[in-house]
Scaffold this motif. Structure first.
Motif, PDB file in Angstrom:
ATOM      1  N   ASP A  59       0.863  -1.169   0.000  1.00 37.34           N
ATOM      2  CA  ASP A  59       0.000   0.000   0.000  1.00 37.34           C
ATOM      3  C   ASP A  59       0.908   1.231   0.000  1.00 37.34           C
ATOM      4  N   TYR A  60       0.322   2.404  -0.245  1.00 40.07           N
ATOM      5  CA  TYR A  60       1.126   3.630  -0.283  1.00 40.07           C
ATOM      6  C   TYR A  60       0.412   4.764   0.439  1.00 40.07           C
ATOM      7  N   ARG A  61       1.187   5.582   1.160  1.00 41.80           N
ATOM      8  CA  ARG A  61       0.665   6.818   1.746  1.00 41.80           C
ATOM      9  C   ARG A  61       1.656   7.946   1.480  1.00 41.80           C
ATOM     10  N   HIS A  62       1.118   9.120   1.158  1.00 44.75           N
ATOM     11  CA  HIS A  62       1.948  10.321   1.034  1.00 44.75           C
ATOM     12  C   HIS A  62       2.477  10.685   2.421  1.00 44.75           C
ATOM     13  N   GLN A  63       3.778  10.977   2.509  1.00 44.83           N
ATOM     14  CA  GLN A  63       4.334  11.336   3.825  1.00 44.83           C
ATOM     15  C   GLN A  63       5.563  12.222   3.688  1.00 44.83           C
ATOM     16  N   ASP A  64       5.613  13.268   4.503  1.00 45.67           N
ATOM     17  CA  ASP A  64       6.858  14.011   4.713  1.00 45.67           C
ATOM     18  C   ASP A  64       7.412  13.511   6.047  1.00 45.67           C
ATOM     19  N   VAL A  65       8.563  12.831   6.005  1.00 49.62           N
ATOM     20  CA  VAL A  65       9.076  12.196   7.233  1.00 49.62           C
ATOM     21  C   VAL A  65       9.474  13.201   8.310  1.00 49.62           C
ATOM     22  N   SER A  66       9.605  14.486   7.928  1.00 52.26           N
ATOM     23  CA  SER A  66       9.994  15.470   8.935  1.00 52.26           C
ATOM     24  C   SER A  66       8.783  16.032   9.696  1.00 52.26           C
ATOM     25  N   LEU A  67       7.585  15.587   9.326  1.00 52.60           N
ATOM     26  CA  LEU A  67       6.370  16.088   9.990  1.00 52.60           C
ATOM     27  C   LEU A  67       5.777  15.038  10.927  1.00 52.60           C
ATOM     28  N   GLU A  68       5.656  15.394  12.174  1.00 45.98           N
ATOM     29  CA  GLU A  68       5.133  14.462  13.172  1.00 45.98           C
ATOM     30  C   GLU A  68       3.703  14.002  12.829  1.00 45.98           C
ATOM     31  N   GLY A  93      15.735  10.472   2.537  1.00 47.37           N
ATOM     32  CA  GLY A  93      16.835  11.382   2.862  1.00 47.37           C
ATOM     33  C   GLY A  93      17.058  12.371   1.735  1.00 47.37           C
ATOM     34  N   VAL A  94      17.778  13.454   2.045  1.00 48.61           N
ATOM     35  CA  VAL A  94      18.135  14.442   1.029  1.00 48.61           C
ATOM     36  C   VAL A  94      19.631  14.717   1.116  1.00 48.61           C
ATOM     37  N   ALA A  95      20.228  15.024  -0.052  1.00 52.28           N
ATOM     38  CA  ALA A  95      21.671  15.264  -0.090  1.00 52.28           C
ATOM     39  C   ALA A  95      21.991  16.752   0.074  1.00 52.28           C
ATOM     40  N   GLY A  96      21.280  17.583  -0.636  1.00 50.05           N
ATOM     41  CA  GLY A  96      21.473  19.028  -0.455  1.00 50.05           C
ATOM     42  C   GLY A  96      22.460  19.677  -1.409  1.00 50.05           C
ATOM     43  N   GLY A  97      23.268  18.895  -2.142  1.00 47.73           N
ATOM     44  CA  GLY A  97      24.239  19.481  -3.076  1.00 47.73           C
ATOM     45  C   GLY A  97      25.438  20.041  -2.344  1.00 47.73           C
ATOM     46  N   PRO A  98      26.432  20.583  -3.079  1.00 47.15           N
ATOM     47  CA  PRO A  98      27.625  21.137  -2.438  1.00 47.15           C
ATOM     48  C   PRO A  98      27.275  22.392  -1.644  1.00 47.15           C
ATOM     49  N   LEU A  99      27.597  22.418  -0.360  1.00 43.47           N
ATOM     50  CA  LEU A  99      27.264  23.551   0.513  1.00 43.47           C
ATOM     51  C   LEU A  99      28.498  23.928   1.332  1.00 43.47           C
ATOM     52  N   PRO A 100      29.319  24.871   0.797  1.00 39.61           N
ATOM     53  CA  PRO A 100      30.522  25.279   1.536  1.00 39.61           C
ATOM     54  C   PRO A 100      30.145  25.876   2.892  1.00 39.61           C
ATOM     55  N   HIS A 104      27.090  28.425   3.996  1.00 41.54           N
ATOM     56  CA  HIS A 104      25.984  27.495   4.257  1.00 41.54           C
ATOM     57  C   HIS A 104      24.888  28.223   5.041  1.00 41.54           C
ATOM     58  N   SER A 105      23.655  28.245   4.521  1.00 42.09           N
ATOM     59  CA  SER A 105      22.602  28.935   5.286  1.00 42.09           C
ATOM     60  C   SER A 105      22.067  28.036   6.391  1.00 42.09           C
ATOM     61  N   LEU A 106      21.587  28.698   7.437  1.00 44.80           N
ATOM     62  CA  LEU A 106      20.976  27.962   8.544  1.00 44.80           C
ATOM     63  C   LEU A 106      19.727  27.233   8.046  1.00 44.80           C
ATOM     64  N   GLU A 107      19.072  27.826   7.049  1.00 41.97           N
ATOM     65  CA  GLU A 107      17.868  27.217   6.464  1.00 41.97           C
ATOM     66  C   GLU A 107      18.200  25.871   5.806  1.00 41.97           C
ATOM     67  N   ASP A 108      19.293  25.840   5.028  1.00 41.27           N
ATOM     68  CA  ASP A 108      19.713  24.584   4.388  1.00 41.27           C
ATOM     69  C   ASP A 108      20.105  23.545   5.442  1.00 41.27           C
ATOM     70  N   TRP A 109      20.851  24.008   6.448  1.00 38.62           N
ATOM     71  CA  TRP A 109      21.258  23.109   7.549  1.00 38.62           C
ATOM     72  C   TRP A 109      20.022  22.450   8.176  1.00 38.62           C
ATOM     73  N   ARG A 110      19.029  23.284   8.497  1.00 39.65           N
ATOM     74  CA  ARG A 110      17.831  22.770   9.180  1.00 39.65           C
ATOM     75  C   ARG A 110      17.019  21.846   8.274  1.00 39.65           C
ATOM     76  N   ARG A 111      16.978  22.180   6.964  1.00 41.13           N
ATOM     77  CA  ARG A 111      16.211  21.348   6.010  1.00 41.13           C
ATOM     78  C   ARG A 111      16.826  19.940   5.940  1.00 41.13           C
ATOM     79  N   ILE A 112      18.138  19.878   5.850  1.00 40.16           N
ATOM     80  CA  ILE A 112      18.808  18.571   5.726  1.00 40.16           C
ATOM     81  C   ILE A 112      18.680  17.779   7.025  1.00 40.16           C
ATOM     82  N   ALA A 159      26.829  15.526   9.247  1.00 40.21           N
ATOM     83  CA  ALA A 159      26.343  15.642  10.632  1.00 40.21           C
ATOM     84  C   ALA A 159      25.053  14.845  10.816  1.00 40.21           C
ATOM     85  N   SER A 160      24.164  14.930   9.823  1.00 46.50           N
ATOM     86  CA  SER A 160      22.883  14.206   9.941  1.00 46.50           C
ATOM     87  C   SER A 160      23.127  12.700   9.959  1.00 46.50           C
TER      88      SER A 160
END
Ligand code: NAD
Length: 256
Positions: A59-68, A93-100, A104-112, A159-160
């Motif tokens: 079976d399948y369900r739509h899910q964002d794993v970061s949402l409780e 999981g997500v990779a995020g691409g090259p992020l020096p 590196h934004s705090l937003e990208d850090w938190r998203r990953i 880190a993740s």
């Protein structure tokens, strides 16, 4: 019913493509009923149809794993569809691409971190009670070689994945008395959409890929089946004495 995980119920996150799709197919072929979840509904639906066409239960369900709230819905849906849960594969999981680091934004850090680490925490937090109620089982958390060794411009990803490694060990100790084994898998570079999108795109893509290929002692990237096989082993009773372990499947990347 025959197969290495026959009679078991599995939940695989990020099952629309790459390692998650191959794992869902592999577990279903070996007799498990599989709940697939992902954000990519159309791709996941294609995997679901394939499994059902082959005679598998899924079976399948739509899910964002970061949402409780999505975890609450998915666990309730799994209970309703299959009445139990024995195998949880925290794969999304997500990779995020090259992020020096210096830009590196705090937003990208938190998203990953929110997908790769919060998602695994929430998965265990919400699935644990149903697995325990079902008589115990096996949790497989997708870390990476990059949870064990570093890579430039991948600070958040590393880190993740390092977090997933230690979260796994803590959970393994806590849940051993409940009959729930918890292990992490550490793939090397595997040919999936994630690697295609983060490594080989861009003007120096081929050069980057060649350097990374050379870092694997076996001289190639892995294929999804090679990770799905490791996950199947950890999901099955064949690995009954393994918990808190780091299963490295990396073609020798971390051997040097
Ligand atoms: N491919 C590799 O080389 C490699 C190596 C080591 C570890 N890993 C890990 O293995 C796992 C799978 O990787 P892959 O290569 O198959 O990736 P992929 O990008 O090919 O597939 C990932 C899947 O997860 C889904 N997803 C992304 N964010 C999500 C979210 N918030 N909620 C639910 N689903 C979401 C995507 O839609 C996609 O279907 C990841 O955790 C990744 O970090 C991959």
């Amino acid at each position: 019913m025959t197969g290495r995980v026959a009679g078991k119920v599995a939940l695989v996150t990020g099952a629309a493509m790459g390692l998650g799709a191959e794992t869902a197919r592999r577990l279903a072929r070996e007799g498990a009923a599989v709940m697939l979840t992902d954000l990519a509904d159309a791709e996941a639906d294609a995997v679901l149809r394939e499994i059902r066409t082959e005679g598998g239960r899924a079976d399948y369900r739509h899910q964002d794993v970061s949402l409780e709230s999505d975890w609450e819905t998915v666990i309730a849906a799994t209970r309703e569809a299959f009445g139990a849960l024995h195998i949880l594969v925290n794969n999304a999981g997500v990779a995020g691409g090259p992020l020096p680091l210096m830009t590196h934004s705090l937003e990208d850090w938190r998203r990953i971190l929110s997908v790769n680490l919060d998602g695994v925490f929430l998965g265990m937090r919400h699935a644990g009670a149903l697995i325990a109620e079902s008589g115990g089982g096996s949790v497989i958390n997708l870390s990476s070689i990059l949870g064990k060794v570093g890579l430039p411009e991948a600070a958040a990803y590393c880190a993740s994945k390092g977090g997933v490694l230690m979260l796994t060990k803590a959970a393994a100790l806590e849940w051993a008395p409940l009959g729930i084994r918890v292990n992490s898998v550490h793939p090397g570079f595997i040919d999936t959409p994630m690697v295609a999108n983060s490594v080989t795109l861009g003007p120096d893509g081929n050069e980057k890929r060649s350097l990374l290929v050379a870092a694997h002692a076996l001289g190639r990237f892995g294929v999804p089946r090679e990770i799905a096989d490791a996950i199947l082993f950890l999901a099955s009773d064949e690995s009954s004495f393994m918990t808190g372990a780091e299963m490295v499947v990396d073609g020798g990347y971390t051997a040097h």
